[in-house]
Design a protein around this motif. Sequence first.
Motif, PDB file in Angstrom:
ATOM      1  N   ARG A  75      -3.905  -7.820  -8.221  1.00  0.00           N
ATOM      2  CA  ARG A  75      -4.631  -7.106  -7.165  1.00  0.00           C
ATOM      3  C   ARG A  75      -5.024  -5.692  -7.576  1.00  0.00           C
ATOM      4  O   ARG A  75      -6.104  -5.220  -7.213  1.00  0.00           O
ATOM      5  CB  ARG A  75      -3.780  -7.045  -5.897  1.00  0.00           C
ATOM      6  CG  ARG A  75      -4.473  -6.369  -4.734  1.00  0.00           C
ATOM      7  CD  ARG A  75      -3.637  -6.375  -3.471  1.00  0.00           C
ATOM      8  NE  ARG A  75      -3.433  -7.722  -2.941  1.00  0.00           N
ATOM      9  CZ  ARG A  75      -2.896  -7.982  -1.753  1.00  0.00           C
ATOM     10  NH1 ARG A  75      -2.515  -6.979  -0.980  1.00  0.00           N
ATOM     11  NH2 ARG A  75      -2.740  -9.220  -1.344  1.00  0.00           N
ATOM     12  N   TYR A  76      -4.168  -5.017  -8.355  1.00  0.00           N
ATOM     13  CA  TYR A  76      -4.362  -3.579  -8.557  1.00  0.00           C
ATOM     14  C   TYR A  76      -4.593  -3.126  -9.993  1.00  0.00           C
ATOM     15  O   TYR A  76      -4.808  -1.938 -10.233  1.00  0.00           O
ATOM     16  CB  TYR A  76      -3.155  -2.806  -7.999  1.00  0.00           C
ATOM     17  CG  TYR A  76      -3.042  -2.900  -6.508  1.00  0.00           C
ATOM     18  CD1 TYR A  76      -4.001  -2.329  -5.681  1.00  0.00           C
ATOM     19  CD2 TYR A  76      -1.981  -3.581  -5.919  1.00  0.00           C
ATOM     20  CE1 TYR A  76      -3.904  -2.426  -4.309  1.00  0.00           C
ATOM     21  CE2 TYR A  76      -1.872  -3.688  -4.545  1.00  0.00           C
ATOM     22  CZ  TYR A  76      -2.837  -3.106  -3.745  1.00  0.00           C
ATOM     23  OH  TYR A  76      -2.740  -3.211  -2.390  1.00  0.00           O
ATOM     24  N   HIS A  77      -4.564  -4.018 -10.983  1.00  0.00           N
ATOM     25  CA  HIS A  77      -4.760  -3.554 -12.345  1.00  0.00           C
ATOM     26  C   HIS A  77      -6.154  -2.957 -12.507  1.00  0.00           C
ATOM     27  O   HIS A  77      -7.131  -3.447 -11.932  1.00  0.00           O
ATOM     28  CB  HIS A  77      -4.559  -4.700 -13.338  1.00  0.00           C
ATOM     29  CG  HIS A  77      -4.567  -4.239 -14.764  1.00  0.00           C
ATOM     30  ND1 HIS A  77      -5.704  -4.252 -15.560  1.00  0.00           N
ATOM     31  CD2 HIS A  77      -3.579  -3.726 -15.532  1.00  0.00           C
ATOM     32  CE1 HIS A  77      -5.401  -3.762 -16.740  1.00  0.00           C
ATOM     33  NE2 HIS A  77      -4.127  -3.441 -16.764  1.00  0.00           N
ATOM     34  N   LYS A  78      -6.255  -1.899 -13.300  1.00  0.00           N
ATOM     35  CA  LYS A  78      -7.511  -1.141 -13.397  1.00  0.00           C
ATOM     36  C   LYS A  78      -8.679  -2.006 -13.855  1.00  0.00           C
ATOM     37  O   LYS A  78      -9.814  -1.820 -13.416  1.00  0.00           O
ATOM     38  CB  LYS A  78      -7.350   0.051 -14.332  1.00  0.00           C
ATOM     39  CG  LYS A  78      -6.963  -0.288 -15.760  1.00  0.00           C
ATOM     40  CD  LYS A  78      -6.822   0.966 -16.593  1.00  0.00           C
ATOM     41  CE  LYS A  78      -6.462   0.639 -18.040  1.00  0.00           C
ATOM     42  NZ  LYS A  78      -6.346   1.879 -18.853  1.00  0.00           N
ATOM     43  N   THR A 134       7.528  -4.383  -2.303  1.00  0.00           N
ATOM     44  CA  THR A 134       6.059  -4.340  -2.235  1.00  0.00           C
ATOM     45  C   THR A 134       5.449  -5.468  -1.412  1.00  0.00           C
ATOM     46  O   THR A 134       4.277  -5.392  -1.031  1.00  0.00           O
ATOM     47  CB  THR A 134       5.443  -4.425  -3.641  1.00  0.00           C
ATOM     48  OG1 THR A 134       5.679  -5.745  -4.179  1.00  0.00           O
ATOM     49  CG2 THR A 134       6.046  -3.383  -4.564  1.00  0.00           C
ATOM     50  N   PHE A 158       0.813  -1.220   0.000  1.00  0.00           N
ATOM     51  CA  PHE A 158       0.000   0.000   0.000  1.00  0.00           C
ATOM     52  C   PHE A 158       0.847   1.272   0.000  1.00  0.00           C
ATOM     53  O   PHE A 158       0.318   2.370  -0.097  1.00  0.00           O
ATOM     54  CB  PHE A 158      -0.928   0.005   1.211  1.00  0.00           C
ATOM     55  CG  PHE A 158      -1.802  -1.212   1.286  1.00  0.00           C
ATOM     56  CD1 PHE A 158      -2.966  -1.311   0.537  1.00  0.00           C
ATOM     57  CD2 PHE A 158      -1.448  -2.288   2.083  1.00  0.00           C
ATOM     58  CE1 PHE A 158      -3.762  -2.441   0.590  1.00  0.00           C
ATOM     59  CE2 PHE A 158      -2.243  -3.427   2.144  1.00  0.00           C
ATOM     60  CZ  PHE A 158      -3.397  -3.502   1.386  1.00  0.00           C
ATOM     61  N   TYR A 171       0.861  -8.483  -7.808  1.00  0.00           N
ATOM     62  CA  TYR A 171       0.542  -7.055  -7.709  1.00  0.00           C
ATOM     63  C   TYR A 171      -0.409  -6.647  -8.817  1.00  0.00           C
ATOM     64  O   TYR A 171      -1.400  -5.954  -8.573  1.00  0.00           O
ATOM     65  CB  TYR A 171       1.830  -6.220  -7.777  1.00  0.00           C
ATOM     66  CG  TYR A 171       1.596  -4.758  -7.466  1.00  0.00           C
ATOM     67  CD1 TYR A 171       1.692  -4.293  -6.157  1.00  0.00           C
ATOM     68  CD2 TYR A 171       1.253  -3.842  -8.460  1.00  0.00           C
ATOM     69  CE1 TYR A 171       1.448  -2.958  -5.854  1.00  0.00           C
ATOM     70  CE2 TYR A 171       1.017  -2.509  -8.168  1.00  0.00           C
ATOM     71  CZ  TYR A 171       1.114  -2.078  -6.865  1.00  0.00           C
ATOM     72  OH  TYR A 171       0.860  -0.760  -6.561  1.00  0.00           O
ATOM     73  N   ARG A 172      -0.107  -7.080 -10.046  1.00  0.00           N
ATOM     74  CA  ARG A 172      -1.002  -6.767 -11.172  1.00  0.00           C
ATOM     75  C   ARG A 172      -2.392  -7.350 -10.916  1.00  0.00           C
ATOM     76  O   ARG A 172      -3.414  -6.694 -11.157  1.00  0.00           O
ATOM     77  CB  ARG A 172      -0.434  -7.310 -12.469  1.00  0.00           C
ATOM     78  CG  ARG A 172      -1.473  -7.434 -13.578  1.00  0.00           C
ATOM     79  CD  ARG A 172      -0.852  -7.675 -14.919  1.00  0.00           C
ATOM     80  NE  ARG A 172      -0.392  -6.417 -15.475  1.00  0.00           N
ATOM     81  CZ  ARG A 172       0.520  -6.307 -16.429  1.00  0.00           C
ATOM     82  NH1 ARG A 172       1.120  -7.378 -16.897  1.00  0.00           N
ATOM     83  NH2 ARG A 172       0.856  -5.129 -16.901  1.00  0.00           N
ATOM     84  N   LYS A 198       5.183  -0.315 -10.597  1.00  0.00           N
ATOM     85  CA  LYS A 198       3.865  -0.490  -9.972  1.00  0.00           C
ATOM     86  C   LYS A 198       2.787   0.234 -10.779  1.00  0.00           C
ATOM     87  O   LYS A 198       1.709  -0.323 -11.043  1.00  0.00           O
ATOM     88  CB  LYS A 198       3.886   0.037  -8.530  1.00  0.00           C
ATOM     89  CG  LYS A 198       4.591  -0.870  -7.545  1.00  0.00           C
ATOM     90  CD  LYS A 198       4.932  -0.154  -6.257  1.00  0.00           C
ATOM     91  CE  LYS A 198       3.718   0.415  -5.548  1.00  0.00           C
ATOM     92  NZ  LYS A 198       4.080   1.109  -4.286  1.00  0.00           N
ATOM     93  N   GLU A 201      -0.472  -1.258 -12.731  1.00  0.00           N
ATOM     94  CA  GLU A 201      -1.811  -0.801 -12.357  1.00  0.00           C
ATOM     95  C   GLU A 201      -2.609  -0.319 -13.572  1.00  0.00           C
ATOM     96  O   GLU A 201      -3.831  -0.488 -13.622  1.00  0.00           O
ATOM     97  CB  GLU A 201      -1.704   0.350 -11.345  1.00  0.00           C
ATOM     98  CG  GLU A 201      -1.173  -0.066  -9.982  1.00  0.00           C
ATOM     99  CD  GLU A 201      -0.768   1.129  -9.134  1.00  0.00           C
ATOM    100  OE1 GLU A 201      -1.094   2.273  -9.524  1.00  0.00           O
ATOM    101  OE2 GLU A 201      -0.107   0.925  -8.105  1.00  0.00           O
ATOM    102  N   MET A 205      -9.805  -3.899 -10.820  1.00  0.00           N
ATOM    103  CA  MET A 205     -10.522  -2.999  -9.898  1.00  0.00           C
ATOM    104  C   MET A 205     -11.913  -2.680 -10.418  1.00  0.00           C
ATOM    105  O   MET A 205     -12.885  -2.625  -9.669  1.00  0.00           O
ATOM    106  CB  MET A 205      -9.715  -1.695  -9.721  1.00  0.00           C
ATOM    107  CG  MET A 205      -8.295  -1.889  -9.212  1.00  0.00           C
ATOM    108  SD  MET A 205      -8.223  -2.533  -7.544  1.00  0.00           S
ATOM    109  CE  MET A 205      -8.648  -1.075  -6.616  1.00  0.00           C
TER     110      MET A 205
END
Length: 327
Positions: free
Chosen positions: A319-322, A309, A206, A316-317, A276, A280, A325
Amino acid sequence: MKHLTILVPDGHNNLSSMVGSWKIFTRANQYWVKQGREPVFEVQLAGLSEAVELYDGLFTIKPHTAALKIKHTDLIIIPSLNHCFEETMALNQELADWIKWQYNQGAAVASICTGAFLLAATGLLDGKTCSTNWAVKDAFISMFPEVTLLPDRLITDEHNIYTNGGAFSFLNLIIYLIEKYYDRPTAIYCAKVFQIDIGRSSQSPFIIFTGQKDHDDEAVKKAQDMMEANPGERIAIGKLATQVAVSRRNFDRRFIKATGNTPLEYWQRVKIEVAKKAFENTVKTISEVMYEVGYSDEKAFREIFRKITGLSPLDYRGRYHKNVMAG
């Protein structure tokens, strides 16, 4: 029955950290009662004032009792002070003295997010480790140099003092305390009821790296600007030192003093922050992103990414890729 004090300091506080703590501990007590057992805690909110207004008077919280009237408590929870910690610390010196007195009488103390500032003001954290919101790391280190800050840690536990990271990560601290004072099944029950991801230990995923430029070393700032302007370059640290007219040895020393990182660590954090954002917001492959931020060894890139991270590039991708989301 033990006694739990959830503090309501005067000034700027975070309502959710007080209400959330009260709700989860109350539910844990109810869980035990349903099993035919006695509640573990009497839970009370306590402060210096009869009522404290929050968020420009939008909410008012009325503590059960005055903190200074409590002669004995077993566990104290200090809520988040939002980002007005200096003002709130000044308003609550009596409360800080009371916390220290209670700790010396055997009470455990837990701070939530920026509540670590009020806890550190007691002196109880001197020589110990601590976590707080990653966004106020520099301010905390400047104000309390005798405390070892671990900004990536979600929870610290040392000598009956507990601290945690930022914002709603306090839920993980409360579950941690539930397991410590009740038992594992109760912690799992509360985690399921309140839908809290149990077992998290890091706030690294985060953290948003924004550079550390609250210093007066112009040569170091120039080097930082060069790193941030060219994240894909493979500039040798020695060459960077030469470009800002500082010897390599002095450059390393001055860089660490100014930023808290070695030049190499800072360079890696700059590159990983760019990576990152690519994960994202784009559909670029891991190899494409890796090359764009100046790495040619995929294993090394994955290791550094995970170190900073707490997640692999792929995780990571995910969890957070647009698109994830949005879905």
